[in-house]
Design a protein around this motif. Structure first.
Motif, PDB file in Angstrom:
ATOM      1  N   UNK A  19       0.818  -1.210   0.000  1.00  0.00           N
ATOM      2  CA  UNK A  19       0.000   0.000   0.000  1.00  0.00           C
ATOM      3  C   UNK A  19       0.852   1.260   0.000  1.00  0.00           C
ATOM      4  N   UNK A  20       1.941   1.248   0.755  1.00  0.00           N
ATOM      5  CA  UNK A  20       2.829   2.413   0.800  1.00  0.00           C
ATOM      6  C   UNK A  20       3.351   2.735  -0.592  1.00  0.00           C
ATOM      7  N   UNK A  21       3.775   1.697  -1.312  1.00  0.00           N
ATOM      8  CA  UNK A  21       4.283   1.901  -2.675  1.00  0.00           C
ATOM      9  C   UNK A  21       3.176   2.403  -3.607  1.00  0.00           C
ATOM     10  N   UNK A  22       1.978   1.842  -3.460  1.00  0.00           N
ATOM     11  CA  UNK A  22       0.853   2.269  -4.320  1.00  0.00           C
ATOM     12  C   UNK A  22       0.473   3.723  -4.057  1.00  0.00           C
ATOM     13  N   UNK A  23       0.396   4.088  -2.786  1.00  0.00           N
ATOM     14  CA  UNK A  23      -0.005   5.459  -2.425  1.00  0.00           C
ATOM     15  C   UNK A  23       1.050   6.458  -2.903  1.00  0.00           C
ATOM     16  N   UNK A  24       2.321   6.130  -2.673  1.00  0.00           N
ATOM     17  CA  UNK A  24       3.395   7.007  -3.149  1.00  0.00           C
ATOM     18  C   UNK A  24       3.365   7.122  -4.669  1.00  0.00           C
ATOM     19  N   UNK A  25       3.002   6.020  -5.331  1.00  0.00           N
ATOM     20  CA  UNK A  25       2.902   6.030  -6.788  1.00  0.00           C
ATOM     21  C   UNK A  25       1.797   6.941  -7.300  1.00  0.00           C
ATOM     22  N   UNK A  26       0.818   7.228  -6.445  1.00  0.00           N
ATOM     23  CA  UNK A  26      -0.248   8.174  -6.805  1.00  0.00           C
ATOM     24  C   UNK A  26       0.128   9.606  -6.426  1.00  0.00           C
ATOM     25  N   UNK A  27       1.378   9.798  -6.029  1.00  0.00           N
ATOM     26  CA  UNK A  27       1.876  11.112  -5.628  1.00  0.00           C
ATOM     27  C   UNK A  27       1.179  11.640  -4.388  1.00  0.00           C
ATOM     28  N   UNK A  28       0.810  10.705  -3.493  1.00  0.00           N
ATOM     29  CA  UNK A  28       0.212  11.062  -2.219  1.00  0.00           C
ATOM     30  C   UNK A  28       1.087  10.517  -1.103  1.00  0.00           C
TER      31      UNK A  28
ATOM     32  N   UNK B  10       6.415  18.545   8.392  1.00  0.00           N
ATOM     33  CA  UNK B  10       6.944  19.226   7.205  1.00  0.00           C
ATOM     34  C   UNK B  10       8.458  19.398   7.283  1.00  0.00           C
ATOM     35  N   UNK B  11       8.972  19.607   8.500  1.00  0.00           N
ATOM     36  CA  UNK B  11      10.427  19.735   8.649  1.00  0.00           C
ATOM     37  C   UNK B  11      11.115  18.382   8.467  1.00  0.00           C
ATOM     38  N   UNK B  12      10.559  17.352   9.091  1.00  0.00           N
ATOM     39  CA  UNK B  12      11.187  16.022   9.046  1.00  0.00           C
ATOM     40  C   UNK B  12      11.167  15.439   7.635  1.00  0.00           C
ATOM     41  N   UNK B  13      10.027  15.569   6.954  1.00  0.00           N
ATOM     42  CA  UNK B  13       9.888  14.976   5.619  1.00  0.00           C
ATOM     43  C   UNK B  13      10.250  15.945   4.494  1.00  0.00           C
ATOM     44  N   UNK B  14      10.662  17.172   4.886  1.00  0.00           N
ATOM     45  CA  UNK B  14      11.083  18.179   3.910  1.00  0.00           C
ATOM     46  C   UNK B  14      10.004  18.418   2.857  1.00  0.00           C
ATOM     47  N   UNK B  15       8.794  18.639   3.339  1.00  0.00           N
ATOM     48  CA  UNK B  15       7.676  18.907   2.435  1.00  0.00           C
ATOM     49  C   UNK B  15       7.649  20.397   2.109  1.00  0.00           C
ATOM     50  N   UNK B  16       7.130  20.705   0.920  1.00  0.00           N
ATOM     51  CA  UNK B  16       7.066  22.110   0.544  1.00  0.00           C
ATOM     52  C   UNK B  16       5.898  22.804   1.244  1.00  0.00           C
ATOM     53  N   UNK B  17       5.766  24.080   1.057  1.00  0.00           N
ATOM     54  CA  UNK B  17       4.755  24.865   1.778  1.00  0.00           C
ATOM     55  C   UNK B  17       3.332  24.561   1.328  1.00  0.00           C
ATOM     56  N   UNK B  18       3.162  24.132   0.101  1.00  0.00           N
ATOM     57  CA  UNK B  18       1.819  23.821  -0.404  1.00  0.00           C
ATOM     58  C   UNK B  18       1.788  22.356  -0.791  1.00  0.00           C
ATOM     59  N   UNK B  19       0.893  21.623  -0.158  1.00  0.00           N
ATOM     60  CA  UNK B  19       0.966  20.165  -0.202  1.00  0.00           C
ATOM     61  C   UNK B  19       0.074  19.563  -1.273  1.00  0.00           C
ATOM     62  N   UNK B  20      -0.406  20.390  -2.171  1.00  0.00           N
ATOM     63  CA  UNK B  20      -1.340  19.889  -3.177  1.00  0.00           C
ATOM     64  C   UNK B  20      -0.557  19.200  -4.281  1.00  0.00           C
ATOM     65  N   UNK B  21      -0.549  17.884  -4.273  1.00  0.00           N
ATOM     66  CA  UNK B  21       0.105  17.142  -5.334  1.00  0.00           C
ATOM     67  C   UNK B  21       1.617  17.169  -5.266  1.00  0.00           C
ATOM     68  N   UNK B  22       2.189  17.507  -4.110  1.00  0.00           N
ATOM     69  CA  UNK B  22       3.630  17.532  -3.979  1.00  0.00           C
ATOM     70  C   UNK B  22       4.239  16.151  -4.097  1.00  0.00           C
ATOM     71  N   UNK B  23       5.517  16.048  -4.445  1.00  0.00           N
ATOM     72  CA  UNK B  23       6.164  14.732  -4.632  1.00  0.00           C
ATOM     73  C   UNK B  23       6.436  14.050  -3.301  1.00  0.00           C
ATOM     74  N   UNK B  24       5.939  12.817  -3.156  1.00  0.00           N
ATOM     75  CA  UNK B  24       6.124  12.088  -1.911  1.00  0.00           C
ATOM     76  C   UNK B  24       6.936  10.810  -2.094  1.00  0.00           C
ATOM     77  N   UNK B  25       7.339  10.500  -3.292  1.00  0.00           N
ATOM     78  CA  UNK B  25       8.098   9.263  -3.517  1.00  0.00           C
ATOM     79  C   UNK B  25       9.581   9.523  -3.434  1.00  0.00           C
TER      80      UNK B  25
END
Length: 320
Positions: free
Chosen positions: A82-91, A305-320
């Motif tokens: 599931x983790x691989x599938x969800x990441x593959x959907x860019x979530x 957001x700090x730990x996973x280095x996510x950008x400021x706007x999380x709409x469709x951001x890269x998670x893989x």
């Protein structure tokens, strides 16, 4: 791949926070609860409601009938897929739950062997429990593996027998074998743990059980028994099901069953916290001040957001 995990004891408030976080972070929830996999077991497992599941995609809920012997190895394999599938959907894959070993097995590179069982030994232990009681079986485990005994409820006969079987076959306690597992994650990992002042947590547990009774826990257990699901099944050994089944079978009054359930759930919460305290990498957040939900959310959001280095706007951001 990035992986977000939210853990904490039962009734601490994981569900509400997880929904808000999942919406903010474009995440899909993977239930990390060993009981929510069972169909028809809704009230006693405090599953996310249909409305909540419409808000945020949820996985590992209602995937088996109650007579399926769900295992940590199966959970680990399915969760990894599931983790691989969800990441593959860019979530963002987001595990939420309180079954410590199940969650930890996915976070780190645990290896499980499905072979090497001794059915004759297991049957001997089942007969011993039947003759002497579950507490006596639990005491046998405490003699050889006190750490595992502390983590397992006396009602959890299947896992107690498995821990005894591991010691019987290898001479090494299960707790030692778990401690020797590689604690390196295959993921870019962020684990947030929720904690709360114990008195308040116990009050929330008792209130939740009262609410479950109002929602029809007795009727749910009666229906399962009527469908032929017996109390020796793994699912029916779960909190709420065993105690209410004892009432329905005439072994306890309803009041006694509810009080026993509250006591057992308080003990379970204590064991959950003990397990999570031994996990590494957890960022703990105290949520005792329940009126300050927004502040807790903001703090946890900033940690993630700090730990996973996510950008400021999380709409469709890269998670893989």
């Amino acid at each position: 791949m990035k992986l977000l995990v939210l853990v904490g004891p039962t009734a601490v408030g994981k569900t509400k926070l997880s929904l808000e976080l999942a919406e903010a972070l474009n995440a899909e929830v993977i239930s990390g609860d060993s009981m929510q996999v069972y169909r028809g077991m809704d009230v006693g497992t405090a599953k996310a409601t249909e409305e909540e599941r419409r808000r945020v995609p949820h996985h590992m809920i209602d995937i088996h009938d109650p007579d399926h012997p769900f295992s940590v190895a199966e959970f680990q394999a399915k969760a990894r897929e599931l983790i691989a599938e969800i990441a593959g959907r860019n979530r963002l894959p987001f595990i939420v739950g309180g079954t410590g070993l199940y969650v930890e097995s996915v976070c780190y590179a645990y290896e499980f062997s499905e072979g090497g069982g001794d059915e004759e030994f297991r049957e001997e232990q089942r007969k011993y429990a039947l003759a002497h009681g579950e507490e006596a079986l639990h005491a046998k485990l405490r003699e050889v593996d006190p750490i595992s005994a502390d983590r397992l409820h006396p009602n959890d006969q299947r896992r107690i027998i498995r821990a005894l079987e591991i010691y019987h076959m290898t001479g090494i306690p299960m707790s030692e074998q778990l401690a020797a597992q590689k604690k390196q994650s295959p993921y870019e990992l962020c684990i947030v743990g929720l904690t709360m002042e114990r008195g308040l947590l116990y009050k929330r547990i008792e209130d939740r059980i009262d609410e479950m009774m109002e929602q029809g826990l007795v009727q749910e257990v009666r229906r399962l028994l009527d469908q032929g699901y017996t109390t020796d099944l793994v699912s029916m050994q779960g909190l709420g099901y065993k105690e209410i089944a004892a009432y329905l079978q005439g072994n306890l009054t309803l009041g006694e069953a509810v009080e026993l359930l509250k006591k057992n759930t308080r003990r379970f919460a204590k064991r959950q916290l003990s397990w999570f305290r031994h996990m590494k990498d957890i960022e703990w957040v105290d949520v005792t001040d329940t009126a300050n939900f927004h502040a807790h959310f903001q703090k946890i959001h900033a940690i993630i957001t700090a730990k996973l280095k996510l950008n400021d706007h999380f709409e469709g951001g890269p998670f893989s």
